[in-house]
Scaffold this motif. Sequence first.
Motif, PDB file in Angstrom:
ATOM      1  N   LEU A 106      17.232  -7.631   1.831  1.00 15.65           N
ATOM      2  CA  LEU A 106      16.650  -5.924   1.954  1.00 15.65           C
ATOM      3  C   LEU A 106      16.960  -5.958   0.783  1.00 15.65           C
ATOM      4  CD1 LEU A 106      17.686  -5.026   5.512  1.00 15.65           C
ATOM      5  CD2 LEU A 106      15.350  -6.190   4.615  1.00 15.65           C
ATOM      6  N   ALA A 107      18.216  -5.325  -0.108  1.00 13.22           N
ATOM      7  CA  ALA A 107      17.726  -5.055  -1.116  1.00 13.22           C
ATOM      8  C   ALA A 107      17.272  -5.611  -2.390  1.00 13.22           C
ATOM      9  CB  ALA A 107      19.789  -4.891  -1.781  1.00 13.22           C
ATOM     10  N   HIS A 108      16.689  -6.848  -2.202  1.00 12.11           N
ATOM     11  CA  HIS A 108      16.275  -7.518  -2.841  1.00 12.11           C
ATOM     12  C   HIS A 108      15.101  -7.024  -2.584  1.00 12.11           C
ATOM     13  CE1 HIS A 108      18.897  -9.477  -5.844  1.00 12.11           C
ATOM     14  NE2 HIS A 108      19.396  -9.927  -4.694  1.00 12.11           N
ATOM     15  N   GLU A 162      11.006 -11.783  -3.642  1.00 13.39           N
ATOM     16  CA  GLU A 162       9.696 -11.411  -4.357  1.00 13.39           C
ATOM     17  C   GLU A 162       8.589 -12.099  -3.403  1.00 13.39           C
ATOM     18  OE1 GLU A 162      10.138 -13.291  -8.667  1.00 13.39           O
ATOM     19  OE2 GLU A 162      11.906 -11.954  -8.486  1.00 13.39           O
ATOM     20  N   HIS A 163       8.871 -13.595  -2.848  1.00 10.24           N
ATOM     21  CA  HIS A 163       7.998 -14.115  -2.132  1.00 10.24           C
ATOM     22  C   HIS A 163       7.597 -13.310  -0.845  1.00 10.24           C
ATOM     23  CE1 HIS A 163       7.169 -18.168  -0.090  1.00 10.24           C
ATOM     24  NE2 HIS A 163       6.012 -17.595  -0.502  1.00 10.24           N
ATOM     25  N   SER A 176       9.236  -2.885  -5.474  1.00  8.33           N
ATOM     26  CA  SER A 176       9.311  -1.208  -6.539  1.00  8.33           C
ATOM     27  C   SER A 176       8.940  -2.073  -7.380  1.00  8.33           C
ATOM     28  CB  SER A 176      10.656  -1.067  -6.381  1.00  8.33           C
ATOM     29  OG  SER A 176      10.709   0.076  -6.962  1.00  8.33           O
ATOM     30  N   ASP A 177       9.187  -3.049  -7.767  1.00  4.35           N
ATOM     31  CA  ASP A 177       9.200  -3.170  -9.237  1.00  4.35           C
ATOM     32  C   ASP A 177       7.609  -3.895  -9.536  1.00  4.35           C
ATOM     33  OD1 ASP A 177      11.556  -2.621 -10.399  1.00  4.35           O
ATOM     34  OD2 ASP A 177      12.507  -4.490  -9.840  1.00  4.35           O
ATOM     35  N   GLU A 183       9.497   4.609   4.009  1.00  5.36           N
ATOM     36  CA  GLU A 183      10.616   5.041   2.786  1.00  5.36           C
ATOM     37  C   GLU A 183       9.810   4.978   1.671  1.00  5.36           C
ATOM     38  OE1 GLU A 183      13.520   3.959  -0.950  1.00  5.36           O
ATOM     39  OE2 GLU A 183      13.894   2.975   1.693  1.00  5.36           O
ATOM     40  N   ARG A 184       8.896   5.925   0.742  1.00  7.52           N
ATOM     41  CA  ARG A 184       8.159   4.800  -0.337  1.00  7.52           C
ATOM     42  C   ARG A 184       8.998   3.961  -1.595  1.00  7.52           C
ATOM     43  NH1 ARG A 184       3.511   6.714  -0.166  1.00  7.52           N
ATOM     44  NH2 ARG A 184       2.729   8.836   1.303  1.00  7.52           N
ATOM     45  N   VAL A 185       8.778   3.148  -1.759  1.00  7.27           N
ATOM     46  CA  VAL A 185       9.624   2.313  -2.779  1.00  7.27           C
ATOM     47  C   VAL A 185       8.407   2.186  -3.992  1.00  7.27           C
ATOM     48  CG1 VAL A 185      10.823   1.261  -0.801  1.00  7.27           C
ATOM     49  CG2 VAL A 185       8.885   0.068  -1.427  1.00  7.27           C
ATOM     50  N   GLY A 186       7.694   2.720  -4.885  1.00  6.20           N
ATOM     51  CA  GLY A 186       7.239   2.670  -5.586  1.00  6.20           C
ATOM     52  C   GLY A 186       5.743   2.652  -5.760  1.00  6.20           C
ATOM     53  N   GLY A 187       4.684   3.876  -6.275  1.00  7.03           N
ATOM     54  CA  GLY A 187       3.434   3.808  -6.598  1.00  7.03           C
ATOM     55  C   GLY A 187       3.356   4.470  -4.619  1.00  7.03           C
ATOM     56  N   GLY A 188       2.164   3.261  -4.684  1.00  7.41           N
ATOM     57  CA  GLY A 188       1.732   4.408  -3.300  1.00  7.41           C
ATOM     58  C   GLY A 188       2.670   3.056  -1.647  1.00  7.41           C
TER      59      GLY A 188
END
Length: 571
Positions: A339-341, A306-307, A347-348, A374-379
């Motif tokens: 990397l998964a986090h 998140e950081h 994305s979130d 990879e697109r990971v949420g929105g733009g």
Amino acid sequence: MTDSLLATERASAIDRAVDDLVRGEAAWAACGLARRRELLERVGAATAAQAEAWVRAAVAYKRLPDGSPLVGEEWISGPYPVLTSTGALAASIKALEEGRSPVDGFSVRRAPGGRVAVRVLPHSVWDQLLLSGFSAEVWMPPGVTEETVRHRAGLGQRRPAETGGVGVVLGAGNITSIPVLDVLYELYAHNRVVALKLNPVTDGLFDVFTRVLAPLIDLGVVRILTGGADVGTYLVHHPKVGHVHMTGSAATHDAIVFGTGPEGAARKKAGTPLLDKPVTSELGGVSPTIVVPGEWSEADLRFQAEHIATQRLHNGGYNCVASQVVLVASGWPQKDRFLAHLRAALSDAPQRPAYYPGSDDRVAGAVASYGDAERVGGGRVLIGNLDPAQPGPALTTEYFAPVLAVMELPGDTRQFLAAAVNTANEKLAGTLGVNLLAHPRTIAALGPALGAAIAELRYGTVALNAWTGVGYLTATAPWGAFPGHTLDDVQSGIGVVHNAVLLDGPERTVVRGPFRPAPRSILHGETALSPKPPWFVTHRTAATTGRLLTDFAAAPRWSALPRLFASALRG
């Protein structure tokens, strides 16, 4: 009205503003230190009075959703740093009035490489309470003595009658405190009266800025102008203007200094600027985050992901010091989980409009350049596993958009750290800011090697377990590129701003923060009491906390702390 007549009227308005400033320079020279301090206090009071309108104007042009926690970014990066800067600058002026150095009262120690380090955060009891676990030091260049630091601190305010002519500030369009802070630094560090040309993106803040800077405008030492590139061009080439300061990209800098097209490129190659006056700048770049391998808990992995998402997505990714490349150890056992986090955090994170011009095109360009993007949420875009042997646009171009790349480097902890430092210094464009994340046990195991790595990093701000944006928010810390750049190789710019202690010739700012937020920090025996920082894009009460923090900066008092702490903890 014809275009030529419009151009003539616009030029006349600029001429009048510059002539006002030429006259205003005498008024500024006549202001003693007590008067200058009083003007700062009045600007601070005006900022507090205009804070609500300031944030509303920023929210409008950034098209943030009503009631969104993201509104907190506009409080914390808008009026808040102006309030803290006016207070800190006033304290420096007060020290000079009393025959003291602005450095008096700040602790000083020796840093690696024969450097003097001035600790500028925490400085007050309020810092210790509100930013528990965070610290900032200003490292001076090797060989500069403590006596020299104390003797030279104060810059232009040591000789207030010796003014520096008329300067132009080309305001930024992303972080709304930048134009006001740059104006204050020109006036107080360099004794220059200022023509502030707003970026057209921020024209909605014209009225707010006019009211905030009214004490200085009324004195005749500041004028605010709007308009497009034609206004900026006329202004910076004006014969009565002696200096230009700008915030933006290296490409914009080169266009201003050398011109555009083949002729501009030829001037740059020949080292013959089109602009015949000094230029200082803050220009961003490709900022890295170095993830030092260690044994992290699942909560650590999630929080630091998140950081990094915050480092990239704060203000939509339109920050000069937004992280763009994450350097991780290929052999770190927890790499894939981390990397998964990180992917989930990107994305979130709350969605927001792409308000800054050209953002969508820059995102599309990143996707076109990397087949595994990879697109990971929105733009938002995540580029995986960059090849360090194949320099590409992610390493050399500041995207200024929500694009984040990952590069894996081999080696154990020490080998990886050495390789990461070398990559950051040699492979990535720019020198504004670099972030390092390391577990407290890893920091202890590295010992002096970590300090040596920080000293080796050629960046204007180095942050350990914090985002370099904290350095931007620290009024007493200098903000700018690593020193030594030139007009024809400008990188992240020339000179510094902020620097409310008015230190002469700082080398870098080193920021440190807590690896874990409270209460987990307490459970692990750390002294930091800070919860999740309110500038995190995942902070649920950032809007309320940012408003309360700004209110506190305007009038620090014990009675305001319980509500502020409660809001921060709920985030």
